[in-house]
Design a protein around this motif. Structure first.
Motif, PDB file in Angstrom:
ATOM      1  N   MET A   1      18.776   1.344 -24.800  1.00 57.18           N
ATOM      2  CA  MET A   1      18.654   2.774 -24.565  1.00 57.18           C
ATOM      3  C   MET A   1      19.830   3.239 -23.706  1.00 57.18           C
ATOM      4  O   MET A   1      20.135   2.642 -22.685  1.00 57.18           O
ATOM      5  N   GLU A   2      20.465   4.309 -24.129  1.00 59.73           N
ATOM      6  CA  GLU A   2      21.607   4.832 -23.395  1.00 59.73           C
ATOM      7  C   GLU A   2      21.153   5.483 -22.093  1.00 59.73           C
ATOM      8  O   GLU A   2      20.042   6.000 -22.005  1.00 59.73           O
ATOM      9  N   PRO A   3      22.038   5.488 -21.081  1.00 57.56           N
ATOM     10  CA  PRO A   3      21.655   6.095 -19.793  1.00 57.56           C
ATOM     11  C   PRO A   3      21.226   7.552 -19.916  1.00 57.56           C
ATOM     12  O   PRO A   3      20.287   7.978 -19.262  1.00 57.56           O
ATOM     13  N   LEU A   4      21.906   8.341 -20.760  1.00 51.89           N
ATOM     14  CA  LEU A   4      21.517   9.747 -20.902  1.00 51.89           C
ATOM     15  C   LEU A   4      20.162   9.896 -21.575  1.00 51.89           C
ATOM     16  O   LEU A   4      19.443  10.862 -21.325  1.00 51.89           O
ATOM     17  N   ALA A   5      19.791   8.962 -22.406  1.00 49.57           N
ATOM     18  CA  ALA A   5      18.488   9.016 -23.066  1.00 49.57           C
ATOM     19  C   ALA A   5      17.362   8.770 -22.070  1.00 49.57           C
ATOM     20  O   ALA A   5      16.234   9.196 -22.278  1.00 49.57           O
ATOM     21  N   ARG A   6      17.667   8.097 -20.978  1.00 49.96           N
ATOM     22  CA  ARG A   6      16.656   7.828 -19.950  1.00 49.96           C
ATOM     23  C   ARG A   6      16.463   8.996 -18.997  1.00 49.96           C
ATOM     24  O   ARG A   6      15.474   9.040 -18.273  1.00 49.96           O
ATOM     25  N   PRO A   8      15.534  12.229 -19.309  1.00 50.37           N
ATOM     26  CA  PRO A   8      14.252  12.960 -19.342  1.00 50.37           C
ATOM     27  C   PRO A   8      13.099  12.158 -18.741  1.00 50.37           C
ATOM     28  O   PRO A   8      12.212  12.728 -18.100  1.00 50.37           O
ATOM     29  N   VAL A   9      13.106  10.855 -18.923  1.00 47.35           N
ATOM     30  CA  VAL A   9      12.045  10.021 -18.360  1.00 47.35           C
ATOM     31  C   VAL A   9      12.097  10.069 -16.839  1.00 47.35           C
ATOM     32  O   VAL A   9      11.073  10.252 -16.165  1.00 47.35           O
TER      33      VAL A   9
END
Length: 82
Positions: A1-6, A8-9
């Motif tokens: 998982m890419e850092p930007l995808a994390r 929102p979490v």
């Protein structure tokens, strides 16, 4: 998982921690039962209003009366519960 995808979490977790902190702070000034009723009442009313405004759910008068009754109950617990 890419850092930007994390992102929102992490934002959601930060938001939940901030909200939990406000709940804990409310326990200092209110009895636990009242504080929890206020907390859940705000969540229920907020979710119902968001459903009406954002998702086109019914805004029938009977539904609005029920939302008003939740608000009245929360206000009553807050101010009459002493």
């Amino acid at each position: 998982m890419e850092p930007l995808a994390r992102l929102p979490v992490f934002l959601a977790l930060d938001g939940h921690l901030a909200l939990l902190n406000t709940l804990v702070d409310s326990f200092r000034g209110l009895p636990i039962g009242t504080a929890y009723a206020v907390w859940t009442g705000i969540g229920a009313v907020g979710t119902a209003i968001a459903g009406i405004l954002l998702f086109g759910e019914s805004a029938a008068p009977s539904r609005l009366v029920c939302i008003a009754l939740i608000v009245a109950g929360v206000v009553g617990l807050k101010f009459l519960g002493k």
